[in-house]
Design a protein around this motif. Structure first.
Motif, short mmCIF file in Angstrom:
data_model
loop_
_atom_site.label_atom_id
_atom_site.label_comp_id
_atom_site.label_asym_id
_atom_site.label_seq_id
_atom_site.Cartn_x
_atom_site.Cartn_y
_atom_site.Cartn_z
N VAL A 86 0.86 -1.19 0.00
CA VAL A 86 0.00 0.00 0.00
C VAL A 86 0.90 1.24 0.00
N PRO A 87 0.90 2.03 -1.09
CA PRO A 87 1.65 3.29 -1.07
C PRO A 87 0.93 4.28 -0.17
N ARG A 88 1.70 5.10 0.56
CA ARG A 88 1.09 6.06 1.48
C ARG A 88 1.92 7.33 1.53
N GLY A 89 1.22 8.46 1.50
CA GLY A 89 1.87 9.75 1.74
C GLY A 89 1.68 10.10 3.21
N SER A 90 0.79 11.07 3.49
CA SER A 90 0.56 11.48 4.88
C SER A 90 -0.66 10.79 5.49
N GLY A 91 -1.40 10.04 4.68
CA GLY A 91 -2.57 9.34 5.22
C GLY A 91 -3.74 10.27 5.53
N THR A 92 -3.84 11.40 4.80
CA THR A 92 -5.00 12.29 5.00
C THR A 92 -6.15 11.93 4.05
N GLY A 93 -5.96 10.90 3.24
CA GLY A 93 -6.98 10.50 2.27
C GLY A 93 -8.30 10.18 2.96
N LEU A 94 -9.40 10.43 2.27
CA LEU A 94 -10.73 10.29 2.88
C LEU A 94 -11.51 9.12 2.30
N PRO A 153 -5.77 21.72 -1.75
CA PRO A 153 -6.72 21.02 -0.87
C PRO A 153 -6.65 21.62 0.53
N SER A 154 -7.76 21.54 1.26
CA SER A 154 -7.78 22.11 2.61
C SER A 154 -6.74 21.43 3.50
N SER A 155 -6.29 20.25 3.10
CA SER A 155 -5.28 19.51 3.85
C SER A 155 -3.86 19.88 3.42
N ALA A 156 -3.69 20.97 2.68
CA ALA A 156 -2.39 21.28 2.04
C ALA A 156 -1.22 21.29 3.03
N ALA A 159 -0.83 17.22 3.61
CA ALA A 159 -0.82 16.21 2.55
C ALA A 159 0.41 16.34 1.66
N THR A 160 0.85 15.21 1.10
CA THR A 160 2.04 15.22 0.23
C THR A 160 1.63 15.54 -1.22
N ILE A 161 2.64 16.00 -1.98
CA ILE A 161 2.37 16.26 -3.42
C ILE A 161 2.10 14.93 -4.12
N GLY A 163 0.66 12.34 -2.81
CA GLY A 163 -0.72 11.99 -2.45
C GLY A 163 -1.72 12.85 -3.21
N ASN A 164 -1.40 14.13 -3.39
CA ASN A 164 -2.28 15.02 -4.19
C ASN A 164 -2.41 14.47 -5.61
N ALA A 165 -1.26 14.04 -6.18
CA ALA A 165 -1.29 13.54 -7.56
C ALA A 165 -2.01 12.20 -7.62
N ALA A 169 -6.14 15.40 -6.28
CA ALA A 169 -6.85 16.27 -5.33
C ALA A 169 -7.33 17.56 -5.96
N GLY A 170 -8.42 18.07 -5.42
CA GLY A 170 -8.94 19.38 -5.80
C GLY A 170 -8.74 20.34 -4.63
N GLY A 171 -9.72 21.22 -4.45
CA GLY A 171 -9.62 22.19 -3.36
C GLY A 171 -10.58 23.33 -3.62
N LEU A 226 4.27 3.25 -7.59
CA LEU A 226 4.61 4.14 -6.47
C LEU A 226 5.29 5.39 -7.06
N ILE A 227 4.70 6.54 -6.84
CA ILE A 227 5.30 7.79 -7.35
C ILE A 227 6.41 8.20 -6.38
N THR A 228 7.62 8.43 -6.92
CA THR A 228 8.72 8.84 -6.04
C THR A 228 9.16 10.28 -6.30
C1 LIG Z 1 -9.16 17.91 6.87
C2 LIG Z 1 -9.02 17.39 5.46
C3 LIG Z 1 -9.29 18.22 4.40
C4 LIG Z 1 -9.18 17.74 3.08
N1 LIG Z 1 -9.45 18.60 2.05
C5 LIG Z 1 -9.34 18.15 0.78
C6 LIG Z 1 -9.65 19.02 -0.31
O1 LIG Z 1 -9.98 20.20 -0.13
N2 LIG Z 1 -9.54 18.52 -1.56
C7 LIG Z 1 -9.15 17.21 -1.79
O2 LIG Z 1 -9.07 16.81 -2.94
N3 LIG Z 1 -8.86 16.38 -0.78
C8 LIG Z 1 -8.94 16.80 0.50
N4 LIG Z 1 -8.65 15.94 1.54
C9 LIG Z 1 -8.24 14.55 1.23
C10 LIG Z 1 -6.69 14.34 1.18
O3 LIG Z 1 -6.03 15.29 1.98
C11 LIG Z 1 -6.16 14.38 -0.25
O4 LIG Z 1 -6.68 13.29 -1.00
C12 LIG Z 1 -4.63 14.33 -0.34
O5 LIG Z 1 -4.24 14.52 -1.67
C13 LIG Z 1 -4.03 13.01 0.18
O6 LIG Z 1 -2.62 13.18 0.32
P1 LIG Z 1 -1.81 12.23 1.31
O7 LIG Z 1 -0.36 12.54 1.17
O8 LIG Z 1 -2.34 12.31 2.68
O9 LIG Z 1 -2.11 10.80 0.66
P2 LIG Z 1 -2.58 9.46 1.38
O10 LIG Z 1 -3.83 9.67 2.14
O11 LIG Z 1 -1.43 8.85 2.09
O12 LIG Z 1 -2.91 8.56 0.08
C14 LIG Z 1 -3.99 8.88 -0.76
C15 LIG Z 1 -4.04 7.87 -1.93
O13 LIG Z 1 -2.91 8.07 -2.77
C16 LIG Z 1 -2.05 6.92 -2.78
N5 LIG Z 1 -0.67 7.44 -2.68
C17 LIG Z 1 -0.19 8.33 -1.77
N6 LIG Z 1 1.09 8.62 -2.06
C18 LIG Z 1 1.41 7.90 -3.18
C19 LIG Z 1 2.59 7.78 -3.96
N7 LIG Z 1 3.70 8.44 -3.67
N8 LIG Z 1 2.56 6.96 -5.04
C20 LIG Z 1 1.42 6.28 -5.38
N9 LIG Z 1 0.29 6.36 -4.66
C21 LIG Z 1 0.28 7.16 -3.58
C22 LIG Z 1 -2.48 6.07 -1.59
O14 LIG Z 1 -2.25 4.69 -1.83
C23 LIG Z 1 -3.96 6.41 -1.49
O15 LIG Z 1 -4.67 5.64 -2.41
C24 LIG Z 1 -8.77 16.39 2.85
C25 LIG Z 1 -8.48 15.57 3.94
C26 LIG Z 1 -8.60 16.04 5.23
C27 LIG Z 1 -8.28 15.13 6.37
#
Ligand SMILES: Cc1cc2nc3c(=O)[nH]c(=O)nc-3n(C[C@H](O)[C@H](O)[C@H](O)COP(=O)(O)OP(=O)(O)OC[C@H]3O[C@@H](n4cnc5c(N)ncnc54)[C@H](O)[C@@H]3O)c2cc1C
Length: 490
Positions: A86-94, A153-156, A159-161, A163-165, A169-171, A226-228
């Motif tokens: 399971v690839p993971r950035g900051s785990g803010t995904g919803l 995104p509000s989680s900017a 959240a990692t770039i 994870g955004n990709a 992600a929007g915002g 996995l995006i690096t």
């Molecule tokens: C308070 C709050 C507000 C938020 N607001 C918004 C918003 O306004 N707009 C919006 O779009 N989202 C929002 N989100 C959701 C979330 O923050 C976004 O989806 C963000 O892009 C996830 O980034 P992350 O680094 O936490 O990724 P993670 O949660 O770690 O992972 C998200 C997904 O991407 C995959 N992934 C992560 N990193 C990689 C990588 N390097 N290579 C391949 N796959 C990867 C994971 O497997 C998972 O499927 C919000 C979340 C919270 C908690």
């Protein structure tokens, strides 16, 4: 889990490890120092879910590569042991995309946190995938305050770039700036075999034949690779800004105002809506002096050439007045504006005051269907005895009903999931989509057959297998290959 795929012995860190576990950890120790491999109880607890806490499991191990080469070596070890990832950035995904629901190994990018290059004349940045969105924008602001990486995104801040990709992600500014994939020029990824692939883009205005793999990898939710590293676009901030708050006694009037503003031909930078429940939460936390009884609020932001903005603002005010706005308040100072956006972006957090747990849904409908969609959300709340608050990107037709429940009460959890299902199917019925920005993950994967016909789903699976033939990358997420994992079911 696909045949021939392992999750590691669940006993790692708690009991005597099995032979297979010892062999895996030995091989891993040749490519990563022990300090960047976690198999203890704390790691299992910390990485069990993302921000969608209804899906989770103890990861077999969590590993933290610091470079593409290290990530490739890790992926080779995982391939040799046929372990699911399971690839993971900051785990803010919803949507549970980063949850190791079957004990997969989590590959976390938090140590891939280097900004490799800021090319300001070229208006690009080259970053490792674990760089935080806010971290990149802070670095850009120090050297070129007129430029930024636009996805917000509000989680900017968390959240990692990468994870955004991966989630595309929007915002709040997506209406004008579009989702993340429009700001990614190229990526370096590691495939499940450990091979490294780089897609290239120069400025984002040229075609990149033969196939646009960058766009394909954006939004693939960790199921293809996995995006690096990423090369991202930096764009100029627009000159002037006008921010307006409009209050309404009727959600229908606010909905009509959204349609009316878009119909003027003006494209706001943001057009956000909150309902009465959310307004009360925000008012408690931020004290804007919004009168009790206000049932809808719009935040409208216009940006662009200062000389044109006052004319556009007057046009927007006219629409709002025509739609019976009860009060219009302009943010006159940068402080006012910052306070307004802080309130909007903290809305999800502020919900914690109302409820033990909550689940934020994410679906899109054509803008013209917003009033109908709000009605369907309201009906679902009534049917399942839930409080639902709404704060959403009205300009994009992207609704975010927030379902409040107590996760200690199984009946409330079941009701929340049933209400989510009803709302998501209503969005499809109204010509919309299952997600606007949060992704599908494991949360909504069960509803994919309602959104796509079987031929289209089969084509998606063929595409996935071309990238990740082993099926070990984020199994059961995004594509309905393992219905038993789905949280919301058809
Ligand atoms: C308070 C709050 C507000 C938020 N607001 C918004 C918003 O306004 N707009 C919006 O779009 N989202 C929002 N989100 C959701 C979330 O923050 C976004 O989806 C963000 O892009 C996830 O980034 P992350 O680094 O936490 O990724 P993670 O949660 O770690 O992972 C998200 C997904 O991407 C995959 N992934 C992560 N990193 C990689 C990588 N390097 N290579 C391949 N796959 C990867 C994971 O497997 C998972 O499927 C919000 C979340 C919270 C908690």
């Amino acid at each position: 889990m696909a045949p021939g795929m392992n999750s590691l012995d669940a006993s790692i860190g708690t009991q005597i490890p099995t032979k297979a576990t010892i062999a895996f950890l030995q091989d891993l120790s040749r490519v990563l120092p022990a300090s960047r491999v976690s198999t203890d109880a704390a790691g299992k607890a910390l990485f069990r879910s993302d921000a969608f806490t209804l899906a989770g499991g103890a990861p077999s191990a969590v590993v933290f590569p610091e470079s593409t080469a290290e990530a490739a070596a890790v992926m080779q070890v995982l391939a040799a042991h046929r372990l699911a990832i399971v690839p993971r950035g900051s785990g803010t995904g919803l949507a549970g995309g980063a949850a190791p629901v079957r004990g997969e190994v989590v590959v976390c990018t938090s140590r891939l946190n280097r900004i490799i290059e800021l090319d300001l004349p070229g208006r690009t940045a080259h970053v490792q995938s674990g760089v935080l969105n806010g971290q990149l924008n802070d670095a850009i602001a120090k050297q070129a305050p007129h430029l930024h990486f636009a996805p917000d995104p509000s989680s900017a801040r968390a959240a990692t770039i990468g994870g955004n990709a991966a989630a595309n992600a929007g915002g709040v500014h997506t209406l004008k700036d579009f989702v993340t994939s429009n700001h990614i020029l190229g990526v370096t990824v590691v495939l499940d075999s450990g091979e490294v692939l780089t897609t290239r883009g120069m400025t984002g205005v040229h075609a990149s034949p033969p196939f646009d793999l960058t766009a394909l990898l954006c939004g693939s939710e960790g199921t293809l690779a996995l995006i690096t590293e990423l090369r991202v676009k930096l764009v100029p901030k627009r000159g002037g800004v006008r921010t307006l708050l409009a209050l309404f006694d009727s959600a229908g009037d606010a909905g009509r105002a959204v349609a009316g503003i878009i119909a003027t031909g003006i494209l706001p930078a943001a057009l956000e809506m909150m309902d009465g429940t959310m307004i009360r939460v925000i008012e408690d936390a931020y004290h804007f002096g919004i009168p009790a009884g206000t049932t809808a609020l719009l935040v409208i932001e216009l940006d662009g050439d200062d000389a044109l903005l006052d004319g556009e603002l007057a046009e927007v005010r006219a629409v709002l007045t025509e739609c019976h706005a009860t009060d219009l308040r302009a943010a006159t100072t940068p402080d006012d504006r910052a306070k307004l956006w802080k309130a909007r972006k903290s809305a999800f957090g502020a919900i914690g005051k109302l409820s033990h747990s909550y689940c934020t849904q994410d679906a899109c409908v054509p803008r013209s269907k917003l009033p109908l969609m709000l009605e369907r959300i309201h009906q679902a709340a009534g049917r399942y005895g839930l409080t639902i608050s709404n704060v959403f990107h009205a300009g994009d037709g992207n609704v975010h009903p927030i379902f409040l429940y107590d996760d200690c009460d199984p009946a409330q959890v079941a009701n929340a999931l049933a209400a989510c299902r009803e709302v998501l199917l209503a969005a499809l019925e109204l010509g919309g989509t299952l997600t606007g920005e949060h992704g599908i993950g494991v949360e909504k994967v069960g509803l994919m057959p309602a959104a796509f016909d079987s031929d289209t789903l089969a084509a998606f699976v063929t595409l996935k297998l071309a990238f990740a033939p082993s099926g070990r990358l984020n199994p059961g997420k995004l594509l309905p290959t393992d219905p038993s994992l789905a949280i919301i079911r058809l």
